[in-house]
Scaffold this motif. Structure first.
Motif, PDB file in Angstrom:
ATOM      1  N   ALA A  45     -54.160  22.833 -19.101  1.00 27.70           N
ATOM      2  CA  ALA A  45     -53.158  22.934 -18.035  1.00 27.70           C
ATOM      3  C   ALA A  45     -51.762  22.618 -18.559  1.00 27.70           C
ATOM      4  O   ALA A  45     -50.869  22.280 -17.788  1.00 27.70           O
ATOM      5  N   ASN A  46     -51.560  22.737 -19.867  1.00 27.44           N
ATOM      6  CA  ASN A  46     -50.311  22.325 -20.494  1.00 27.44           C
ATOM      7  C   ASN A  46     -49.569  23.498 -21.115  1.00 27.44           C
ATOM      8  O   ASN A  46     -50.160  24.527 -21.425  1.00 27.44           O
ATOM      9  N   LYS A  47     -48.268  23.290 -21.334  1.00 25.51           N
ATOM     10  CA  LYS A  47     -47.432  24.351 -21.871  1.00 25.51           C
ATOM     11  C   LYS A  47     -46.354  23.772 -22.786  1.00 25.51           C
ATOM     12  O   LYS A  47     -45.768  22.733 -22.498  1.00 25.51           O
ATOM     13  N   ILE A  48     -46.124  24.487 -23.891  1.00 23.27           N
ATOM     14  CA  ILE A  48     -44.982  24.239 -24.761  1.00 23.27           C
ATOM     15  C   ILE A  48     -44.109  25.480 -24.680  1.00 23.27           C
ATOM     16  O   ILE A  48     -44.550  26.577 -25.038  1.00 23.27           O
ATOM     17  N   SER A  49     -42.891  25.338 -24.202  1.00 27.17           N
ATOM     18  CA  SER A  49     -41.945  26.450 -24.171  1.00 27.17           C
ATOM     19  C   SER A  49     -41.232  26.510 -25.508  1.00 27.17           C
ATOM     20  O   SER A  49     -40.872  25.476 -26.079  1.00 27.17           O
ATOM     21  N   LEU A  50     -41.013  27.723 -26.012  1.00 26.70           N
ATOM     22  CA  LEU A  50     -40.326  27.899 -27.284  1.00 26.70           C
ATOM     23  C   LEU A  50     -38.898  28.352 -27.023  1.00 26.70           C
ATOM     24  O   LEU A  50     -38.662  29.379 -26.399  1.00 26.70           O
ATOM     25  N   GLN A  51     -37.958  27.571 -27.524  1.00 27.37           N
ATOM     26  CA  GLN A  51     -36.531  27.864 -27.357  1.00 27.37           C
ATOM     27  C   GLN A  51     -35.975  28.359 -28.684  1.00 27.37           C
ATOM     28  O   GLN A  51     -35.998  27.638 -29.678  1.00 27.37           O
ATOM     29  N   ASP A  52     -35.503  29.595 -28.718  1.00 28.52           N
ATOM     30  CA  ASP A  52     -34.904  30.168 -29.919  1.00 28.52           C
ATOM     31  C   ASP A  52     -33.594  29.433 -30.209  1.00 28.52           C
ATOM     32  O   ASP A  52     -32.682  29.415 -29.378  1.00 28.52           O
ATOM     33  N   ALA A  53     -33.492  28.823 -31.385  1.00 28.43           N
ATOM     34  CA  ALA A  53     -32.314  28.024 -31.733  1.00 28.43           C
ATOM     35  C   ALA A  53     -31.030  28.835 -31.713  1.00 28.43           C
ATOM     36  O   ALA A  53     -29.954  28.283 -31.471  1.00 28.43           O
ATOM     37  N   THR A  54     -31.135  30.143 -31.936  1.00 28.39           N
ATOM     38  CA  THR A  54     -29.930  30.979 -31.958  1.00 28.39           C
ATOM     39  C   THR A  54     -29.485  31.395 -30.566  1.00 28.39           C
ATOM     40  O   THR A  54     -28.409  31.955 -30.403  1.00 28.39           O
ATOM     41  N   ARG A  55     -30.318  31.124 -29.562  1.00 23.84           N
ATOM     42  CA  ARG A  55     -29.997  31.517 -28.183  1.00 23.84           C
ATOM     43  C   ARG A  55     -30.179  30.367 -27.202  1.00 23.84           C
ATOM     44  O   ARG A  55     -30.594  30.577 -26.067  1.00 23.84           O
ATOM     45  N   SER A  56     -29.882  29.162 -27.631  1.00 23.35           N
ATOM     46  CA  SER A  56     -30.064  27.996 -26.760  1.00 23.35           C
ATOM     47  C   SER A  56     -29.150  28.085 -25.547  1.00 23.35           C
ATOM     48  O   SER A  56     -27.971  28.398 -25.683  1.00 23.35           O
ATOM     49  N   PRO A  57     -29.696  27.800 -24.367  1.00 22.76           N
ATOM     50  CA  PRO A  57     -28.833  27.768 -23.182  1.00 22.76           C
ATOM     51  C   PRO A  57     -27.834  26.616 -23.282  1.00 22.76           C
ATOM     52  O   PRO A  57     -28.042  25.664 -24.039  1.00 22.76           O
ATOM     53  N   SER A  58     -26.768  26.686 -22.542  1.00 17.80           N
ATOM     54  CA  SER A  58     -25.705  25.680 -22.647  1.00 17.80           C
ATOM     55  C   SER A  58     -26.212  24.258 -22.401  1.00 17.80           C
ATOM     56  O   SER A  58     -25.724  23.320 -23.030  1.00 17.80           O
ATOM     57  N   ILE A  59     -27.194  24.079 -21.515  1.00 15.78           N
ATOM     58  CA  ILE A  59     -27.692  22.724 -21.255  1.00 15.78           C
ATOM     59  C   ILE A  59     -28.456  22.150 -22.449  1.00 15.78           C
ATOM     60  O   ILE A  59     -28.684  20.956 -22.526  1.00 15.78           O
ATOM     61  N   ALA A  60     -28.851  23.014 -23.402  1.00 21.20           N
ATOM     62  CA  ALA A  60     -29.617  22.556 -24.567  1.00 21.20           C
ATOM     63  C   ALA A  60     -28.886  22.851 -25.872  1.00 21.20           C
ATOM     64  O   ALA A  60     -29.497  22.902 -26.932  1.00 21.20           O
ATOM     65  N   ARG A  61     -27.578  23.015 -25.828  1.00 21.24           N
ATOM     66  CA  ARG A  61     -26.829  23.446 -27.014  1.00 21.24           C
ATOM     67  C   ARG A  61     -26.911  22.468 -28.181  1.00 21.24           C
ATOM     68  O   ARG A  61     -26.727  22.843 -29.320  1.00 21.24           O
ATOM     69  N   ASP A  62     -27.182  21.199 -27.940  1.00 21.96           N
ATOM     70  CA  ASP A  62     -27.267  20.216 -29.023  1.00 21.96           C
ATOM     71  C   ASP A  62     -28.688  20.031 -29.552  1.00 21.96           C
ATOM     72  O   ASP A  62     -28.907  19.213 -30.445  1.00 21.96           O
ATOM     73  N   THR A  63     -29.639  20.769 -29.004  1.00 18.91           N
ATOM     74  CA  THR A  63     -31.018  20.687 -29.461  1.00 18.91           C
ATOM     75  C   THR A  63     -31.141  21.421 -30.795  1.00 18.91           C
ATOM     76  O   THR A  63     -30.584  22.493 -30.966  1.00 18.91           O
ATOM     77  N   VAL A  64     -31.863  20.827 -31.731  1.00 17.72           N
ATOM     78  CA  VAL A  64     -32.004  21.434 -33.049  1.00 17.72           C
ATOM     79  C   VAL A  64     -33.478  21.550 -33.430  1.00 17.72           C
ATOM     80  O   VAL A  64     -34.303  20.740 -33.005  1.00 17.72           O
ATOM     81  N   PRO A  65     -33.820  22.573 -34.235  1.00 16.28           N
ATOM     82  CA  PRO A  65     -35.200  22.688 -34.696  1.00 16.28           C
ATOM     83  C   PRO A  65     -35.619  21.448 -35.482  1.00 16.28           C
ATOM     84  O   PRO A  65     -34.821  20.860 -36.215  1.00 16.28           O
ATOM     85  N   GLY A  66     -36.864  21.057 -35.301  1.00 16.92           N
ATOM     86  CA  GLY A  66     -37.427  19.952 -36.065  1.00 16.92           C
ATOM     87  C   GLY A  66     -37.252  18.581 -35.466  1.00 16.92           C
ATOM     88  O   GLY A  66     -37.596  17.582 -36.085  1.00 16.92           O
ATOM     89  N   SER A  67     -36.723  18.499 -34.239  1.00 16.18           N
ATOM     90  CA  SER A  67     -36.490  17.186 -33.645  1.00 16.18           C
ATOM     91  C   SER A  67     -37.609  16.762 -32.692  1.00 16.18           C
ATOM     92  O   SER A  67     -37.522  15.710 -32.078  1.00 16.18           O
ATOM     93  N   GLY A  68     -38.660  17.570 -32.569  1.00  9.99           N
ATOM     94  CA  GLY A  68     -39.764  17.243 -31.662  1.00  9.99           C
ATOM     95  C   GLY A  68     -40.785  16.315 -32.297  1.00  9.99           C
ATOM     96  O   GLY A  68     -40.925  16.236 -33.518  1.00  9.99           O
ATOM     97  N   ASN A  69     -41.495  15.599 -31.451  1.00  7.85           N
ATOM     98  CA  ASN A  69     -42.545  14.688 -31.872  1.00  7.85           C
ATOM     99  C   ASN A  69     -43.456  14.515 -30.670  1.00  7.85           C
ATOM    100  O   ASN A  69     -43.032  13.989 -29.645  1.00  7.85           O
ATOM    101  N   PHE A  70     -44.688  14.986 -30.759  1.00  7.60           N
ATOM    102  CA  PHE A  70     -45.587  14.899 -29.604  1.00  7.60           C
ATOM    103  C   PHE A  70     -47.032  14.750 -30.054  1.00  7.60           C
ATOM    104  O   PHE A  70     -47.372  15.025 -31.197  1.00  7.60           O
ATOM    105  N   CYS A  71     -47.868  14.307 -29.111  1.00 11.46           N
ATOM    106  CA  CYS A  71     -49.275  14.040 -29.375  1.00 11.46           C
ATOM    107  C   CYS A  71     -50.150  14.929 -28.501  1.00 11.46           C
ATOM    108  O   CYS A  71     -49.929  15.036 -27.299  1.00 11.46           O
ATOM    109  N   LEU A  72     -51.156  15.547 -29.116  1.00 13.26           N
ATOM    110  CA  LEU A  72     -52.132  16.375 -28.415  1.00 13.26           C
ATOM    111  C   LEU A  72     -53.493  15.706 -28.521  1.00 13.26           C
ATOM    112  O   LEU A  72     -53.846  15.178 -29.571  1.00 13.26           O
ATOM    113  N   LEU A  73     -54.257  15.737 -27.432  1.00 12.42           N
ATOM    114  CA  LEU A  73     -55.614  15.189 -27.443  1.00 12.42           C
ATOM    115  C   LEU A  73     -56.628  16.321 -27.611  1.00 12.42           C
ATOM    116  O   LEU A  73     -56.436  17.410 -27.079  1.00 12.42           O
TER     117      LEU A  73
END
Length: 125
Positions: A45-73
């Motif tokens: 019931a889970n989802k990971i959305s993929l945001q293309d770094a070259t087309r980041s929306p203005s609300i996510a303009r400071d987001t950069v590839p490689g900054s995620g950290n998450f745990c899956l069971l």
């Protein structure tokens, strides 16, 4: 306000197609094109959305590839997880080792995706 669940996470990525292939191949996630050019990865019931770094929306303009950290069971035995990751050529960063999960003890292994996001795959103890 009382938060009750995680709806989805977003990963900023350099190459959506490569990331889609990696998570499909390595973790068995199902890719879905939500709208033209907008991809997400589904598992349970889970989802990971993929945001293309070259087309980041203005609300996510400071987001950069490689900054995620998450745990899956997973219910897969740790030895099976390790064998699968080795078969896929995925380098283990740490583990397996015991950690404190959201609902109790877990045994985890860590590795990085193509963008350098830290992925943790765990079993409940």
């Amino acid at each position: 306000m009382q938060v009750r669940a995680l709806d989805h996470i977003v990963l900023c990525v350099r190459d959506v197609a490569a990331t889609r292939d990696y998570y499909t191949r390595v973790l068995g996630m199902e890719p879905r094109e939500e709208r033209p050019g907008k991809w997400s990865l589904h598992f349970g019931a889970n989802k990971i959305s993929l945001q293309d770094a070259t087309r980041s929306p203005s609300i996510a303009r400071d987001t950069v590839p490689g900054s995620g950290n998450f745990c899956l069971l997973t219910d897969s035995p740790m030895n099976d997880i390790l064998a699968h990751l080795e078969q896929e050529g995925v380098e283990i960063v740490d583990g397996p080792g015991e950690r404190a999960g959201a609902t109790g003890p877990i045994v985890s292994v860590y590795f990085k995706d193509p963008d350098g996001n830290l992925v943790e795959v765990s079993n409940k103890r």
